[in-house]
Design a protein around this motif. Structure first.
Motif, PDB file in Angstrom:
ATOM      1  N   ARG A  23      35.838  47.061  49.001  1.00 36.58           N
ATOM      2  CA  ARG A  23      36.149  46.125  48.167  1.00 36.58           C
ATOM      3  C   ARG A  23      35.261  45.416  47.106  1.00 36.58           C
ATOM      4  O   ARG A  23      34.814  44.890  46.491  1.00 36.58           O
ATOM      5  CB  ARG A  23      36.952  44.753  48.815  1.00 36.58           C
ATOM      6  CG  ARG A  23      37.937  45.560  49.345  1.00 36.58           C
ATOM      7  CD  ARG A  23      39.084  45.275  48.430  1.00 36.58           C
ATOM      8  NE  ARG A  23      40.554  46.077  49.158  1.00 36.58           N
ATOM      9  CZ  ARG A  23      41.792  45.968  48.582  1.00 36.58           C
ATOM     10  NH1 ARG A  23      41.328  46.142  47.619  1.00 36.58           N
ATOM     11  NH2 ARG A  23      42.785  46.471  49.213  1.00 36.58           N
ATOM     12  N   GLN A  41      33.588  41.184  34.519  1.00 36.35           N
ATOM     13  CA  GLN A  41      34.356  40.077  35.356  1.00 36.35           C
ATOM     14  C   GLN A  41      34.663  39.675  33.435  1.00 36.35           C
ATOM     15  O   GLN A  41      36.108  39.031  34.182  1.00 36.35           O
ATOM     16  CB  GLN A  41      32.825  38.885  35.451  1.00 36.35           C
ATOM     17  CG  GLN A  41      33.920  37.412  36.072  1.00 36.35           C
ATOM     18  CD  GLN A  41      33.233  36.754  36.818  1.00 36.35           C
ATOM     19  OE1 GLN A  41      31.780  37.125  37.192  1.00 36.35           O
ATOM     20  NE2 GLN A  41      33.943  36.447  38.146  1.00 36.35           N
ATOM     21  N   GLY A  44      38.055  41.203  32.532  1.00 38.83           N
ATOM     22  CA  GLY A  44      39.238  41.348  33.822  1.00 38.83           C
ATOM     23  C   GLY A  44      39.290  43.096  34.645  1.00 38.83           C
ATOM     24  O   GLY A  44      40.243  42.849  35.624  1.00 38.83           O
ATOM     25  N   TYR A  45      38.363  43.701  34.757  1.00 39.57           N
ATOM     26  CA  TYR A  45      38.300  44.433  35.301  1.00 39.57           C
ATOM     27  C   TYR A  45      37.454  44.258  36.702  1.00 39.57           C
ATOM     28  O   TYR A  45      37.877  45.923  37.855  1.00 39.57           O
ATOM     29  CB  TYR A  45      37.099  45.703  34.560  1.00 39.57           C
ATOM     30  CG  TYR A  45      37.677  46.292  33.473  1.00 39.57           C
ATOM     31  CD1 TYR A  45      38.410  46.991  33.685  1.00 39.57           C
ATOM     32  CD2 TYR A  45      37.273  45.456  32.694  1.00 39.57           C
ATOM     33  CE1 TYR A  45      39.331  47.558  32.750  1.00 39.57           C
ATOM     34  CE2 TYR A  45      37.631  46.328  30.985  1.00 39.57           C
ATOM     35  CZ  TYR A  45      38.848  47.508  31.168  1.00 39.57           C
ATOM     36  OH  TYR A  45      39.691  47.494  30.516  1.00 39.57           O
ATOM     37  N   ILE A  46      36.357  43.722  37.832  1.00 37.25           N
ATOM     38  CA  ILE A  46      36.773  43.408  38.902  1.00 37.25           C
ATOM     39  C   ILE A  46      36.808  41.951  38.782  1.00 37.25           C
ATOM     40  O   ILE A  46      36.827  40.753  37.800  1.00 37.25           O
ATOM     41  CB  ILE A  46      34.852  43.221  38.776  1.00 37.25           C
ATOM     42  CG1 ILE A  46      33.705  42.531  37.502  1.00 37.25           C
ATOM     43  CG2 ILE A  46      33.830  44.712  38.722  1.00 37.25           C
ATOM     44  CD1 ILE A  46      32.462  42.586  38.105  1.00 37.25           C
ATOM     45  N   GLU A  47      36.678  41.338  39.624  1.00 39.86           N
ATOM     46  CA  GLU A  47      36.677  40.397  40.912  1.00 39.86           C
ATOM     47  C   GLU A  47      35.968  38.982  40.265  1.00 39.86           C
ATOM     48  O   GLU A  47      36.089  37.490  40.399  1.00 39.86           O
ATOM     49  CB  GLU A  47      36.945  39.547  42.574  1.00 39.86           C
ATOM     50  CG  GLU A  47      38.485  40.385  42.297  1.00 39.86           C
ATOM     51  CD  GLU A  47      39.722  39.796  41.738  1.00 39.86           C
ATOM     52  OE1 GLU A  47      39.654  38.689  41.663  1.00 39.86           O
ATOM     53  OE2 GLU A  47      40.914  40.258  41.929  1.00 39.86           O
ATOM     54  N   GLN A  63      32.249  42.402  43.947  1.00 39.76           N
ATOM     55  CA  GLN A  63      33.807  42.786  44.127  1.00 39.76           C
ATOM     56  C   GLN A  63      34.293  43.149  43.499  1.00 39.76           C
ATOM     57  O   GLN A  63      35.050  42.444  42.364  1.00 39.76           O
ATOM     58  CB  GLN A  63      34.443  40.266  44.886  1.00 39.76           C
ATOM     59  CG  GLN A  63      33.470  40.338  45.420  1.00 39.76           C
ATOM     60  CD  GLN A  63      32.114  39.704  45.088  1.00 39.76           C
ATOM     61  OE1 GLN A  63      32.272  38.929  44.090  1.00 39.76           O
ATOM     62  NE2 GLN A  63      31.469  39.661  45.976  1.00 39.76           N
ATOM     63  N   ARG A  65      37.962  45.073  42.105  1.00 38.94           N
ATOM     64  CA  ARG A  65      39.236  43.957  41.718  1.00 38.94           C
ATOM     65  C   ARG A  65      40.452  45.675  41.556  1.00 38.94           C
ATOM     66  O   ARG A  65      39.945  46.873  41.447  1.00 38.94           O
ATOM     67  CB  ARG A  65      39.752  43.801  40.181  1.00 38.94           C
ATOM     68  CG  ARG A  65      41.072  42.815  40.431  1.00 38.94           C
ATOM     69  CD  ARG A  65      40.969  42.132  39.061  1.00 38.94           C
ATOM     70  NE  ARG A  65      42.315  41.481  39.056  1.00 38.94           N
ATOM     71  CZ  ARG A  65      43.047  41.869  37.498  1.00 38.94           C
ATOM     72  NH1 ARG A  65      42.604  42.246  36.709  1.00 38.94           N
ATOM     73  NH2 ARG A  65      44.278  41.280  37.672  1.00 38.94           N
ATOM     74  N   TRP A  66      41.009  44.773  42.693  1.00 36.32           N
ATOM     75  CA  TRP A  66      42.596  46.126  42.869  1.00 36.32           C
ATOM     76  C   TRP A  66      43.804  45.321  42.885  1.00 36.32           C
ATOM     77  O   TRP A  66      43.538  44.183  42.607  1.00 36.32           O
ATOM     78  CB  TRP A  66      42.556  46.035  44.650  1.00 36.32           C
ATOM     79  CG  TRP A  66      41.513  47.158  45.092  1.00 36.32           C
ATOM     80  CD1 TRP A  66      39.569  47.104  44.861  1.00 36.32           C
ATOM     81  CD2 TRP A  66      41.590  48.489  45.298  1.00 36.32           C
ATOM     82  NE1 TRP A  66      38.701  47.715  45.054  1.00 36.32           N
ATOM     83  CE2 TRP A  66      39.723  48.429  45.017  1.00 36.32           C
ATOM     84  CE3 TRP A  66      42.607  49.661  45.005  1.00 36.32           C
ATOM     85  CZ2 TRP A  66      39.506  49.831  46.033  1.00 36.32           C
ATOM     86  CZ3 TRP A  66      42.073  50.687  45.437  1.00 36.32           C
ATOM     87  CH2 TRP A  66      40.601  51.276  46.040  1.00 36.32           C
ATOM     88  N   VAL A  67      44.579  45.933  41.652  1.00 37.31           N
ATOM     89  CA  VAL A  67      45.865  45.726  41.918  1.00 37.31           C
ATOM     90  C   VAL A  67      47.039  46.373  43.033  1.00 37.31           C
ATOM     91  O   VAL A  67      47.374  47.792  42.677  1.00 37.31           O
ATOM     92  CB  VAL A  67      46.412  45.664  40.150  1.00 37.31           C
ATOM     93  CG1 VAL A  67      47.901  45.575  39.855  1.00 37.31           C
ATOM     94  CG2 VAL A  67      45.403  45.988  39.119  1.00 37.31           C
ATOM     95  N   ALA A  72      41.590  48.343  39.636  1.00 35.51           N
ATOM     96  CA  ALA A  72      41.653  48.344  37.882  1.00 35.51           C
ATOM     97  C   ALA A  72      41.048  48.649  37.131  1.00 35.51           C
ATOM     98  O   ALA A  72      41.263  49.208  35.970  1.00 35.51           O
ATOM     99  CB  ALA A  72      41.060  46.618  38.393  1.00 35.51           C
TER     100      ALA A  72
END
Length: 131
Positions: A23, A41, A44-47, A63, A65-67, A72
């Motif tokens: 994560r 960021q 929208g590729y990372i949190e 951090q 990002r996971w969908v 992501a």
């Protein structure tokens, strides 16, 4: 030991962390890596990411990002390398996956996405592509 291509190292650490199902990922810091993390960021590729300042170069904690159970970032690749730089004018910047991905471009006005560089009418070095 000095590193030949720190941006490629950053991208490889992100790719390896995604494959391992992590994560977060920690990487050594620099201004260009911080700007790449900001772009990832914004798109929208990372949190998010955090800059950890120490008395040396610092580090960045990203951090991911996971969908659901899928990351992501489907793919991330270095385009211009120290041994083979790739430059493109604003009209010649290639699209990544027919516009579904982004290309990070280093321009005289700073690092930006391919869409922003085309809108601004400036070209530069093709740093990496993300899809």
């Amino acid at each position: 030991m000095s590193m030949t291509d720190p941006i490629a190292d950053m991208l490889t650490r992100i790719r390896n962390a995604l494959r391992a199902g992590h994560r977060t990922v920690n990487i050594p810091g620099s201004k260009s890596k911080r700007r790449i993390a900001e772009i990832l960021q914004q798109e929208g590729y990372i949190e998010g990411f955090e800059w950890h300042d120490d008395d040396r170069q610092g580090s960045i904690s990203i951090q991911l990002r996971w969908v659901g159970d899928q990351p992501a970032i489907e793919g991330i690749a270095r385009v211009s390398r120290p041994g083979q730089r790739r430059y493109a004018g604003s009209k010649d910047i290639p699209q990544v996956r027919n516009g579904l991905g982004i290309m990070v471009v280093s321009t005289p006005r700073g690092m930006m996405t391919d869409r922003a560089a085309r809108r601004a009418g400036i070209g530069g070095e093709l740093v990496c592509s993300v899809w």
